[in-house]
Structure formats: C-alpha cells, structure tokens
Design an enzyme around this catalytic site. Sequence first.
Site, PDB file in Angstrom:
ATOM      1  N   GLY A 176       0.856  -1.244  -0.404  1.00  0.00           N
ATOM      2  CA  GLY A 176      -0.211  -0.507  -0.370  1.00  0.00           C
ATOM      3  C   GLY A 176       1.024   0.846  -0.081  1.00  0.00           C
ATOM      4  N   GLU A 193      -5.197   7.285  -1.483  1.00  0.00           N
ATOM      5  CA  GLU A 193      -4.299   8.312  -2.246  1.00  0.00           C
ATOM      6  C   GLU A 193      -2.875   8.148  -1.473  1.00  0.00           C
ATOM      7  OE1 GLU A 193      -5.200  10.382  -5.812  1.00  0.00           O
ATOM      8  OE2 GLU A 193      -8.103   9.439  -5.836  1.00  0.00           O
ATOM      9  N   THR A 229      -1.632   7.577   2.881  1.00  0.00           N
ATOM     10  CA  THR A 229      -1.957   8.476   3.834  1.00  0.00           C
ATOM     11  C   THR A 229      -1.911   9.009   4.714  1.00  0.00           C
ATOM     12  OG1 THR A 229      -0.719   7.104   5.186  1.00  0.00           O
ATOM     13  CG2 THR A 229      -2.157   5.222   4.659  1.00  0.00           C
TER      14      THR A 229
HETATM   15  N1  COS Z   1       6.917  12.988  -8.666  1.00  0.00           N
HETATM   16  C1  COS Z   1       7.417  12.394  -9.887  1.00  0.00           C
HETATM   17  N2  COS Z   1       8.539  11.573  -9.191  1.00  0.00           N
HETATM   18  C2  COS Z   1       8.398  11.077  -7.996  1.00  0.00           C
HETATM   19  C3  COS Z   1       7.838  12.030  -6.745  1.00  0.00           C
HETATM   20  C4  COS Z   1       6.825  12.374  -7.379  1.00  0.00           C
HETATM   21  N3  COS Z   1       5.844  13.233  -6.430  1.00  0.00           N
HETATM   22  N4  COS Z   1       7.852  11.076  -6.041  1.00  0.00           N
HETATM   23  C5  COS Z   1       8.928  10.089  -6.254  1.00  0.00           C
HETATM   24  N5  COS Z   1       9.682  10.498  -7.259  1.00  0.00           N
HETATM   25  C6  COS Z   1      10.544   9.525  -8.053  1.00  0.00           C
HETATM   26  C7  COS Z   1      11.713   9.625  -6.995  1.00  0.00           C
HETATM   27  O1  COS Z   1      12.350  11.030  -7.323  1.00  0.00           O
HETATM   28  C8  COS Z   1      12.727   8.858  -7.297  1.00  0.00           C
HETATM   29  O2  COS Z   1      13.059   8.642  -8.290  1.00  0.00           O
HETATM   30  P1  COS Z   1      14.522   8.070  -8.313  1.00  0.00           P
HETATM   31  O3  COS Z   1      14.987   6.810  -7.903  1.00  0.00           O
HETATM   32  O4  COS Z   1      14.785   8.062  -9.828  1.00  0.00           O
HETATM   33  O5  COS Z   1      15.905   8.985  -7.349  1.00  0.00           O
HETATM   34  C9  COS Z   1      11.494   7.050  -7.523  1.00  0.00           C
HETATM   35  O6  COS Z   1      10.864   7.885  -7.931  1.00  0.00           O
HETATM   36  C10 COS Z   1      11.595   6.185  -6.632  1.00  0.00           C
HETATM   37  O7  COS Z   1      11.343   7.607  -5.085  1.00  0.00           O
HETATM   38  P2  COS Z   1      11.275   7.442  -3.465  1.00  0.00           P
HETATM   39  O8  COS Z   1      12.542   7.359  -3.006  1.00  0.00           O
HETATM   40  O9  COS Z   1      10.815   8.876  -2.805  1.00  0.00           O
HETATM   41  O10 COS Z   1      10.702   6.419  -3.541  1.00  0.00           O
HETATM   42  P3  COS Z   1       9.765   5.368  -2.275  1.00  0.00           P
HETATM   43  O11 COS Z   1      10.292   4.413  -2.765  1.00  0.00           O
HETATM   44  O12 COS Z   1      10.911   6.264  -0.500  1.00  0.00           O
HETATM   45  O13 COS Z   1       8.495   5.767  -2.186  1.00  0.00           O
HETATM   46  C11 COS Z   1       6.316   7.398  -1.266  1.00  0.00           C
HETATM   47  C12 COS Z   1       7.781   7.157  -1.631  1.00  0.00           C
HETATM   48  C13 COS Z   1       7.224   7.199  -0.374  1.00  0.00           C
HETATM   49  C14 COS Z   1       6.064   9.011  -1.420  1.00  0.00           C
HETATM   50  C15 COS Z   1       5.390   6.533  -2.468  1.00  0.00           C
HETATM   51  O14 COS Z   1       5.740   4.996  -2.524  1.00  0.00           O
HETATM   52  C16 COS Z   1       4.465   6.728  -1.853  1.00  0.00           C
HETATM   53  O15 COS Z   1       3.530   7.880  -1.986  1.00  0.00           O
HETATM   54  N6  COS Z   1       3.386   5.469  -1.526  1.00  0.00           N
HETATM   55  C17 COS Z   1       1.970   6.067  -1.385  1.00  0.00           C
HETATM   56  C18 COS Z   1       1.143   5.542  -1.985  1.00  0.00           C
HETATM   57  C19 COS Z   1      -0.010   5.416  -2.373  1.00  0.00           C
HETATM   58  O16 COS Z   1      -0.259   6.464  -1.722  1.00  0.00           O
HETATM   59  N7  COS Z   1      -0.953   4.226  -2.042  1.00  0.00           N
HETATM   60  C20 COS Z   1      -2.014   5.073  -2.609  1.00  0.00           C
HETATM   61  C21 COS Z   1      -3.479   4.445  -3.633  1.00  0.00           C
HETATM   62  S1  COS Z   1      -4.610   4.750  -3.934  1.00  0.00           S
HETATM   63  S2  COS Z   1      -5.446   5.608  -5.143  1.00  0.00           S
END
Ligand code: COS
Length: 380
Positions: A131, A363, A365
Amino acid sequence: MNFEFNENQKMIAQMVRDFAEKEIRPNVMHWDENEIFPVDVMKKMGEMGLLGIFVPEAYGGSGFSYHEYVAALSELAKVCGGVALSVAAHNSLCTGHIYYHGSEEQKKKYLPKLATGEWIGAWGLTEANTGSDAMRMKCTAVKDGNEWVLNGSKNWITHGLSGDVAVVLVRTGDLLDSNGITAFIVEKGTPGFSAVKIKNKLGVRASETAELIFDNVRIPEENVVGQVGQGFKQAMQILDGGRISIAAVSLGIAKGAFEAALKYAKEREQFGQPIANFQAIGFKLADMATEIEAAELLTYRAADLKNRGEKVTQAGAYAKYFTSELCVKCGNEAVQIMGGYGFTKEYPAEKFLRDSKLMTIGEGTSEIQKLVISRNLIKN
Ligand code: COS
C-alpha cells in the site's frame, strides 16, 4: 491574490449543488446501506461534463481548471462522500493518467469515452501487500513478441468491477528499481482479466471498490502508457494531483458535517435555549468553521499551483493531510453535537464520520503525506 470565484466557477458549483440535491440526496442512504455504486448517476454526471473536468474540449472534456474541479467535488461530497470519491478517482487517476502521460493515439481513443461517461475508469497501483510501500509491487508484465503478459493482482481499486478501462502499474524490471514499473491500459473483457467486489466497507459505500486479477492477460505494446519503466514516477505525479481531489472531497465532507451540526445546534434546545448558545457547543462550531476556512485556502492554493503547471507534491500533501484529518474531526464533532440523534442513521452526521475516514487513508495515508512533506522540507 484573488479569493473570489469567477462567474463560471460559481455557475459550476451551483449546477453541481442542484444536481446533488435532486439526484443524489434522496438515494444516499439506500446506496450506502446496500453498497450500490450508482452507475446511472455517473453516466448523468458524464453528460454534465463532470467526468472529464480538466480534459480539454478537443478530447471531449470540459476544459475547466482545478478550481472548478475542487468546487464540483466539494459540492458532491457535502451530499455523498462516496459519489464524490468516485468522480475524483475517475478524473484524477484513470483519466488523468491517460491525459498527462498517454500518447496522442491513446488520448484520442480513450479520453472522449471517459470524459463523457460512456466509459468509467479505474486505476491500479496498490496490491494486497503493498500500500504505502507502492514500489514493492509484485504484479508483473513480461514482454512476449508485440505483447506484454500480465500476472498478479491489484487491491482496493475504485471501479475495479464496473470500470470499462483501467490504467495499471505493473513491474517490468527489478524489485525496488524506480525505473522498473510500467503503466498499461487494460480494457474490460480482455481474456484473463477479472475483478471481485470488496464488500463491507466502513464508509464511502456508494463508491465501488474491487480486487483486480490478471491471469496471463495479454496487452498489446500500444497500450503501454509513456515509456517502459516510467510508471512509478508517472504514478507519483498522478497522485500529487489526485491528492488535491481528495482534499476537495474532504472539504465537502467537513462542510457538510459542519452545516448539519450548525443547523441542529440552532434548533435543539436544552436548559431552555438552543444548544448553540452554550460555549461548549459554540466553540466546537468556531473551531470547525475556522479550520474549514484554512483547509479551503490550502486546497485552492494547491489547485492554483496545478492550474499554473507547477509542481504540487508539497502543496497537494499539505492540503490532503490537513483537510482529510479535518473532515474526520468535523464528522466526529457533528455526531457529538447531535448526541444520541447523531448516532443514528436518521441524521446525516454518522455517514459523514464514516465517509471521512477513508480520506486519511486513500491516495496516501496521513503518515505518507507527512513523510512526503518532511522529505521535501529536509531536501530543500
Ligand atoms: N513526482 C515525480 N517523481 C517522484 C515523486 C513525485 N511526486 N515522488 C517520488 N518520485 C521519484 C523519485 O524522485 C525517485 O526517483 P529516482 O529513483 O530516479 O531518484 C523515485 O520516484 C522513487 O522515489 P522514492 O525513493 O521517494 O520512493 P519510495 O519507495 O521511498 O516511496 C513514497 C515514496 C512513500 C512517497 C511513495 O511510495 C508513496 O507515495 N506511497 C504511497 C502510495 C499511495 O499513495 N498509495 C495510495 C494509492 S490509492 S489510489
């Protein structure tokens, strides 16, 4: 800075308010109790232009800004959080993903259908075991000639069953490779693609939620959205915009709960006078009203940045975090102000409270919003 709606925005808000009163309010508890997703109402909203709100007219949409989008969603959510959530998911996620990242051919093929409500859209990122940690997804796609073969499942997908088309994020590379996930367009009826409805949710019960199952589903190369491997970053950008729409739904729930509580507090008498006269109640109303003003400003600020094509990661997270937490608080306070009556389905407060809770979860938490906000603060 201009804090006033323009004439068009006022007109859209009034149109949606009238529609919600006539077509949604009379059925709200029936849909809620029976977990009915009102497809016919979705179709009507499609005819009104609410299912392609920010899609340009050239692709069959309304070509409105995020201001109209926020206004429409919050008007819907004042009446039914479930219906508002469905409109948000359809616009921001499936339709938005194709609009912002699809090829010209994909836009021409899918957007007119989605924007008019002929087709309902779904979007699949989450899985049963992934998630918040979306990148660890297990669903895979393997290239075979000119096709990709998808296997695995997606969970908690809005319109997973009734949706005519879904954009799904699937692993095409190594685990934890941020360039190892790809977005695919999957149409209903594709062999091996099925869905199962998820029942017995606490709230937003008029919004359909399902599990998607992929069993050797063959998808043509032309249904890859954007570049292979760019799906995770696309999804993050889509969620940045989607979080503004959840803030808008939350704003509507908060306002709906507040308005119901205010009305009740002015009518209900105890100790010889309306309970609104007692500071214990008046101060609750004052807190709700003040925080709703703040939430509205945060939400329209994020919408304004989006309209100007700026990055909304931080502004969207602020708006979503604050407003979703606020709508839970307002739902809870509305029940408290209404006392025993608030605890029954005869009054609207309990549904606002039940619908509100999903807003702090879907979308991303509240904890994920704080993670996004704090990472950005530290990075800059
Ligand atoms: N816009 C564009 N690129 C993004 C971004 C954004 N908002 N957020 C992250 N990225 C990019 C990063 O720059 C990174 O790129 P590089 O690997 O090339 O450096 C890549 O994506 C991975 O980002 P990150 O290292 O931050 O990934 P994590 O696994 O740590 O995850 C979170 C980041 C936790 C923020 C993400 O997994 C997330 O939003 N999780 C929640 C998901 C969600 O909302 N689910 C609900 C869906 S219900 S419809």
